[in-house]
Design an enzyme around this catalytic site. Sequence first.
Site, PDB file in Angstrom:
ATOM      1  N   GLY A  11      14.002 -17.400  23.573  1.00  0.00           N
ATOM      2  CA  GLY A  11      12.736 -17.735  24.227  1.00  0.00           C
ATOM      3  C   GLY A  11      12.532 -19.238  24.243  1.00  0.00           C
ATOM      4  O   GLY A  11      12.901 -19.923  23.286  1.00  0.00           O
ATOM      5  N   ARG A  78      18.930 -15.011  27.554  1.00  0.00           N
ATOM      6  CA  ARG A  78      19.583 -14.214  26.522  1.00  0.00           C
ATOM      7  C   ARG A  78      20.907 -13.769  27.116  1.00  0.00           C
ATOM      8  O   ARG A  78      21.012 -13.576  28.320  1.00  0.00           O
ATOM      9  CB  ARG A  78      18.685 -13.060  26.112  1.00  0.00           C
ATOM     10  N   ASP A 109      16.948 -17.452  15.464  1.00  0.00           N
ATOM     11  CA  ASP A 109      18.001 -16.934  14.576  1.00  0.00           C
ATOM     12  C   ASP A 109      19.144 -16.280  15.344  1.00  0.00           C
ATOM     13  O   ASP A 109      20.309 -16.410  14.961  1.00  0.00           O
ATOM     14  CB  ASP A 109      17.428 -16.003  13.505  1.00  0.00           C
ATOM     15  N   THR A 131      11.706 -22.103  18.298  1.00  0.00           N
ATOM     16  CA  THR A 131      10.983 -20.845  18.547  1.00  0.00           C
ATOM     17  C   THR A 131       9.544 -21.019  18.095  1.00  0.00           C
ATOM     18  O   THR A 131       9.295 -21.625  17.049  1.00  0.00           O
ATOM     19  CB  THR A 131      11.626 -19.647  17.809  1.00  0.00           C
ATOM     20  N   ASP A 133       7.768 -18.729  16.964  1.00  0.00           N
ATOM     21  CA  ASP A 133       7.421 -17.675  16.006  1.00  0.00           C
ATOM     22  C   ASP A 133       7.374 -18.130  14.540  1.00  0.00           C
ATOM     23  O   ASP A 133       6.767 -17.464  13.715  1.00  0.00           O
ATOM     24  CB  ASP A 133       8.410 -16.508  16.120  1.00  0.00           C
ATOM     25  N   ASP A 135       9.717 -17.860  12.461  1.00  0.00           N
ATOM     26  CA  ASP A 135      10.286 -16.736  11.707  1.00  0.00           C
ATOM     27  C   ASP A 135      11.611 -17.069  11.034  1.00  0.00           C
ATOM     28  O   ASP A 135      12.316 -16.171  10.587  1.00  0.00           O
ATOM     29  CB  ASP A 135      10.454 -15.518  12.638  1.00  0.00           C
ATOM     30  N   ARG A 177       6.300 -12.209  17.538  1.00  0.00           N
ATOM     31  CA  ARG A 177       7.288 -11.129  17.347  1.00  0.00           C
ATOM     32  C   ARG A 177       7.016 -10.411  16.034  1.00  0.00           C
ATOM     33  O   ARG A 177       5.940  -9.886  15.855  1.00  0.00           O
ATOM     34  CB  ARG A 177       8.703 -11.686  17.412  1.00  0.00           C
TER      35      ARG A 177
END
Length: 349
Positions: A11, A78, A109, A131, A133, A135, A177
Amino acid sequence: MSNIAVLTSGGDSPGMNAAVMAVAKNAAYYGMPLIGIQRGYNGLLGYSDDPADDYFRFDLDTVLDIADLPGTYLRTARCKEFHDPAVREKAAKTLRDLDVSGLVVIGGDGSFQGAMRLCELGIPCIGIPGTIDNDLPYTEMTLGFDTAVNVCVEAVRAIRATSRSHDRPHVVEVMGRNCGDIALYTAEATGSEIVVVPEVKWNVDSVAAQLNRQIAMGNTRATVVVAEGCWASMKPFDVYSFLKPYGKEVFQGEPMTANRFASVLKRKCGMVEARDTVVGYTQRGAQPTARDSIFAFEAGAMAVHLLHSGVSNQVIGVKNGRTFHMPIEKALASKKRFNKKMYDLINSL
Ligand code: ADP
Ligand code: F6P
């Protein structure tokens, strides 16, 4: 000197262009020509009729123009096929044919997994965490997270103003996410009364009870910040059976959403009205904050410096507020910790 290459993958996130600018400036400093790879790993696989659509020589002038733009100039994508070793071998060959001595991968990741596999094929790679996120466990921040939180904070502040005018609660859904960090930080920054995240199991009745307690205290305008991934950690709730008698259109088996959650809370808490907002892609497409741009600059500079010094298979991050690097494999093996203490504090009333 041989070339270095840069790509963005997964993303998009605010700050990716700023990182590419920093890579370009530092590559120019070391006299290393820069090749921009388009659409993530796809650009290494010869999919386009015109190779210029897959990769091109990046000149510094172009990069300087795009540095503070949101999105990613290199485009992103992707690339499912990259899980296939034969496909990765083809990508490595493209890089060798282009005389690339190092690749900077800006992504999350998944993109780092791809980079690690390319390293195994002898392509020196450095990862920059791109990202919204947040994360990635090894780093205190990822590129775009600060911008996304700022967008959400601005949205929630505006929503709280109108919620107060109308004495009605509001459910605000943010991205992330499987990670609740955007929701948690947004709730902290705005004084929101309730936060719901994927990391902590929850149920509709306990949130309704929380909201009822707020109403009993005279707060009829509470904000419930929910992370998009929180529906997966919700105790199953039959939203169809609950809302059908009220004439709300829900079909059997349909999932909970922010809109339906607001409707459920309205009924469970006896409110006349409740509203919902999904902040959505404005979080991804915003202009990067100074904090994200600064991290992008430091990460881009470090990436090129490492490659020039012959150090690779590393990812860049922030530890104790400082930009640092560590081996990709180690970074991917670490475990993300969620700030449960802050979560409990927000939800304590
Ligand atoms: P992000 O990088 O934001 O986590 P994805 O998980 O979608 O986003 O991964 C981006 C891309 O990285 C994938 O489309 C694929 O090309 C590559 N990738 C992801 N996981 C792997 C893996 N295990 N091995 C090789 N490549 C991978
Ligand atoms: O990883 C960033 C992110 O925006 C997540 O927060 C979200 O779940 C996902 O990407 C959406 O991905 P896409 O734009 O591909 O639907």
